[in-house]
Design a protein around this motif. Structure first.
Motif, mmCIF file in Angstrom:
data_model
loop_
_atom_site.group_PDB
_atom_site.id
_atom_site.type_symbol
_atom_site.label_atom_id
_atom_site.label_comp_id
_atom_site.label_asym_id
_atom_site.label_seq_id
_atom_site.Cartn_x
_atom_site.Cartn_y
_atom_site.Cartn_z
ATOM 1 N N ARG A 67 1.664 -3.059 -10.940
ATOM 2 C CA ARG A 67 0.801 -1.765 -11.682
ATOM 3 C C ARG A 67 0.046 -2.385 -12.773
ATOM 4 O O ARG A 67 0.339 -3.415 -13.350
ATOM 5 N N SER A 68 -1.381 -1.969 -12.735
ATOM 6 C CA SER A 68 -2.390 -2.493 -13.469
ATOM 7 C C SER A 68 -2.914 -1.316 -14.367
ATOM 8 O O SER A 68 -3.961 -0.671 -13.542
ATOM 9 N N GLY A 69 -2.726 -1.356 -15.515
ATOM 10 C CA GLY A 69 -2.965 -0.161 -16.190
ATOM 11 C C GLY A 69 -2.769 1.226 -15.604
ATOM 12 O O GLY A 69 -1.567 1.522 -15.357
ATOM 13 N N ARG A 70 -3.498 2.067 -14.964
ATOM 14 C CA ARG A 70 -3.370 3.394 -14.351
ATOM 15 C C ARG A 70 -3.348 3.398 -13.086
ATOM 16 O O ARG A 70 -3.050 4.370 -12.418
ATOM 17 N N VAL A 71 -3.601 2.120 -12.594
ATOM 18 C CA VAL A 71 -3.531 2.002 -11.097
ATOM 19 C C VAL A 71 -2.243 1.234 -10.756
ATOM 20 O O VAL A 71 -1.937 0.264 -11.120
ATOM 21 N N VAL A 72 -1.601 1.752 -9.359
ATOM 22 C CA VAL A 72 -0.395 1.319 -8.862
ATOM 23 C C VAL A 72 -0.693 0.805 -7.588
ATOM 24 O O VAL A 72 -1.406 1.309 -6.669
ATOM 25 N N TRP A 73 -0.652 -0.764 -7.424
ATOM 26 C CA TRP A 73 -0.979 -1.349 -5.864
ATOM 27 C C TRP A 73 0.317 -1.405 -5.282
ATOM 28 O O TRP A 73 1.419 -1.803 -5.910
ATOM 29 N N VAL A 74 0.245 -1.028 -4.015
ATOM 30 C CA VAL A 74 1.254 -0.910 -3.290
ATOM 31 C C VAL A 74 0.984 -2.008 -1.961
ATOM 32 O O VAL A 74 0.092 -1.728 -1.268
ATOM 33 N N ARG A 75 1.660 -3.053 -1.883
ATOM 34 C CA ARG A 75 1.210 -4.108 -0.796
ATOM 35 C C ARG A 75 2.261 -4.128 0.292
ATOM 36 O O ARG A 75 3.458 -4.304 0.201
ATOM 37 N N VAL A 132 -0.072 7.294 -14.478
ATOM 38 C CA VAL A 132 -0.587 6.739 -13.213
ATOM 39 C C VAL A 132 -1.825 7.513 -12.573
ATOM 40 O O VAL A 132 -1.627 8.772 -12.155
ATOM 41 N N GLY A 133 -2.843 6.961 -12.441
ATOM 42 C CA GLY A 133 -3.970 7.605 -12.040
ATOM 43 C C GLY A 133 -4.597 7.440 -10.713
ATOM 44 O O GLY A 133 -5.286 8.301 -9.961
ATOM 45 N N CYS A 134 -3.886 6.461 -10.075
ATOM 46 C CA CYS A 134 -4.277 6.245 -8.402
ATOM 47 C C CYS A 134 -3.449 5.266 -7.948
ATOM 48 O O CYS A 134 -3.040 4.265 -8.494
ATOM 49 N N PHE A 135 -2.946 5.431 -6.598
ATOM 50 C CA PHE A 135 -2.408 4.299 -5.785
ATOM 51 C C PHE A 135 -3.465 3.657 -4.868
ATOM 52 O O PHE A 135 -4.343 4.248 -4.448
ATOM 53 N N VAL A 136 -3.117 2.440 -5.048
ATOM 54 C CA VAL A 136 -3.802 1.646 -3.568
ATOM 55 C C VAL A 136 -2.852 1.112 -2.701
ATOM 56 O O VAL A 136 -1.842 0.367 -3.316
ATOM 57 N N LEU A 137 -3.185 1.488 -1.509
ATOM 58 C CA LEU A 137 -2.074 0.900 -0.539
ATOM 59 C C LEU A 137 -2.918 -0.075 0.383
ATOM 60 O O LEU A 137 -4.085 -0.027 0.742
ATOM 61 N N THR A 138 -2.453 -1.344 0.331
ATOM 62 C CA THR A 138 -2.913 -2.373 1.054
ATOM 63 C C THR A 138 -1.995 -3.058 1.954
ATOM 64 O O THR A 138 -0.654 -2.817 2.013
ATOM 65 N N GLY A 139 -2.447 -4.282 2.684
ATOM 66 C CA GLY A 139 -1.624 -4.708 3.470
ATOM 67 C C GLY A 139 -2.066 -6.447 3.314
ATOM 68 O O GLY A 139 -2.259 -6.778 2.095
ATOM 69 N N SER A 140 -2.205 -6.931 4.389
ATOM 70 C CA SER A 140 -2.461 -8.728 4.153
ATOM 71 C C SER A 140 -3.931 -8.558 4.878
ATOM 72 O O SER A 140 -4.486 -7.641 5.333
ATOM 73 N N GLU A 141 -4.262 -10.002 4.774
ATOM 74 C CA GLU A 141 -5.729 -10.186 5.249
ATOM 75 C C GLU A 141 -5.772 -9.893 6.672
ATOM 76 O O GLU A 141 -6.797 -9.346 7.255
ATOM 77 N N ARG A 142 -4.713 -10.268 7.355
ATOM 78 C CA ARG A 142 -4.603 -10.049 9.067
ATOM 79 C C ARG A 142 -4.310 -8.714 9.370
ATOM 80 O O ARG A 142 -4.744 -8.297 10.494
ATOM 81 N N ALA A 143 -3.560 -7.858 8.686
ATOM 82 C CA ALA A 143 -3.045 -6.712 8.986
ATOM 83 C C ALA A 143 -2.896 -5.690 7.687
ATOM 84 O O ALA A 143 -2.209 -6.293 6.876
ATOM 85 N N PHE A 144 -3.472 -4.485 7.979
ATOM 86 C CA PHE A 144 -2.968 -3.465 6.950
ATOM 87 C C PHE A 144 -1.606 -3.114 7.663
ATOM 88 O O PHE A 144 -0.715 -3.185 6.803
ATOM 89 N N ALA A 145 -1.612 -2.568 8.897
ATOM 90 C CA ALA A 145 -0.240 -2.261 9.571
ATOM 91 C C ALA A 145 -0.494 -2.126 10.961
ATOM 92 O O ALA A 145 -1.604 -1.295 11.394
ATOM 93 N N ALA A 146 0.213 -2.751 11.725
ATOM 94 C CA ALA A 146 0.040 -2.861 13.168
ATOM 95 C C ALA A 146 0.743 -1.493 13.877
ATOM 96 O O ALA A 146 0.892 -1.504 15.128
ATOM 97 N N GLY A 147 0.955 -0.704 13.153
ATOM 98 C CA GLY A 147 1.697 0.423 13.853
ATOM 99 C C GLY A 147 3.050 0.664 13.668
ATOM 100 O O GLY A 147 3.586 0.007 12.811
#
Ligand code: CO8
Length: 254
Positions: free
Chosen positions: A7-15, A46-61
């Motif tokens: 969590r960074s301020g009002r943003v929640v990062w989900v990796r 919480v004002g925004c979620f950011v969904l991310t993955g790795s450099e190689r793959a967000f998600a391969a399915g």
């Protein structure tokens, strides 16, 4: 744990964090995602979620290992994939920051987000046809609404991948940035969204999503009613007062 939450301020990062399988999406990940984000969704801080993955793959399915041995009866009994609806139903704005592969369920997960920002190295596709199946968490529906029948058929029937530039050109994603800028760009956009009133942001994204589900006159009436309702909020009073007083608004989500 299949997720890294920050969590960074009002943003929640989900990796997404299953590096050994390029962030393949299994039931445990789906359950963890919903269990983690549902309470945060109701948090006015919480004002925004950011969904991310790795450099190689967000998600391969979807996780092919988990699915491959199942029978149709298993799928029906478990209502396999139904839990992803909880992610789509989150009301807080959600942004996907995509690097590498966003394939199958990964592409569908990105499409459930309100904005998709991609590194110029990202690749998108719905390759399920190569496995003898079809997209299963909304790909045939959301992709068609986003890019139209011609491009959706091309992606879904051939299983081909498109690069980020092509994905932006056809309207599948919002922005493309050089790979090294992805996280900075996502941070800037998420903080900007999270800096506005949450009620207005929730209302705006709900109305835009409504456009994918309804006819024009019903959608416009829906939008108007939501617009009217926002006049019951302190954020509307504050936003308009700040404009006339020539200062920055300070929203409270009330
Ligand atoms: N499921 C399980 N494991 C996977 C998946 C997956 N989807 N994708 C990759 N992996 C594993 C590989 O098996 C491999 O494991 P190991 O090292 O033990 O052999 C590891 O991740 C690394 O993968 P590769 O060695 O294949 O890496 P490459 O760089 O050579 O290739 C690709 C990367 C092109 C992404 C390739 O891995 C690939 O084609 N993956 C499958 C992509 C795919 O077909 N996705 C669609 C899956 S079906 C689906 O999503 C149905 C949607 C329904 C709803 C989804 C809800 C979540």
């Amino acid at each position: 744990m299949r997720l890294k939450i920050e969590r960074s301020g009002r943003v929640v990062w989900v990796r997404l964090h299953r590096p050994e399988v390029l962030n393949a999406l299994d039931t445990a990940l789906m359950t963890e995602l919903a269990a983690t984000l549902t309470p945060l969704d109701r948090d006015p801080g919480v004002g925004c979620f950011v969904l991310t993955g790795s450099e190689r793959a967000f998600a391969a399915g979807a996780d092919i290992g988990e699915m491959s041995g199942k029978t149709a009866v298993d799928m029906l009994t478990e209502d396999f994939f139904a839990g992803w609806d909880a992610f789509a139903a989150l009301r807080t704005p959600k942004l996907a920051a995509v690097s590498g592969y966003a394939l199958g369920g990964g592409c569908e997960l990105a499409m459930m987000c309100d904005l998709v920002i991609a590194a110029d190295t990202a690749k998108f596709g719905q390759p399920e046809i190569t496995l003898g199946v079809i997209p299963g968490i909304g790909g045939t529906q959301r992709l068609t609404r986003l890019v139209g029948k011609a491009k959706a058929m091309d992606l879904i029937l051939t299983g081909k991948l498109v690069d980020a530039a092509e994905a932006e050109r056809i309207g599948l994603i919002s922005r493309v940035v050089p790979a090294g800028r992805l996280l900075d760009e996502a941070t800037e956009v998420a903080e900007r969204i999270a800096g506005f009133g949450k009620l207005a942001a929730m209302a705006a994204r709900e109305c835009v999503d409504r456009a994918l589900e309804t006819g024009l006159s019903d959608g416009i009436r829906y939008e108007r009613r939501v617009f009217h309702a926002l006049f019951a909020t302190e954020d509307q009073k504050e936003g308009m007062r700040a404009f006339t007083e020539k200062r920055k608004a300070s929203f409270t989500g009330r």
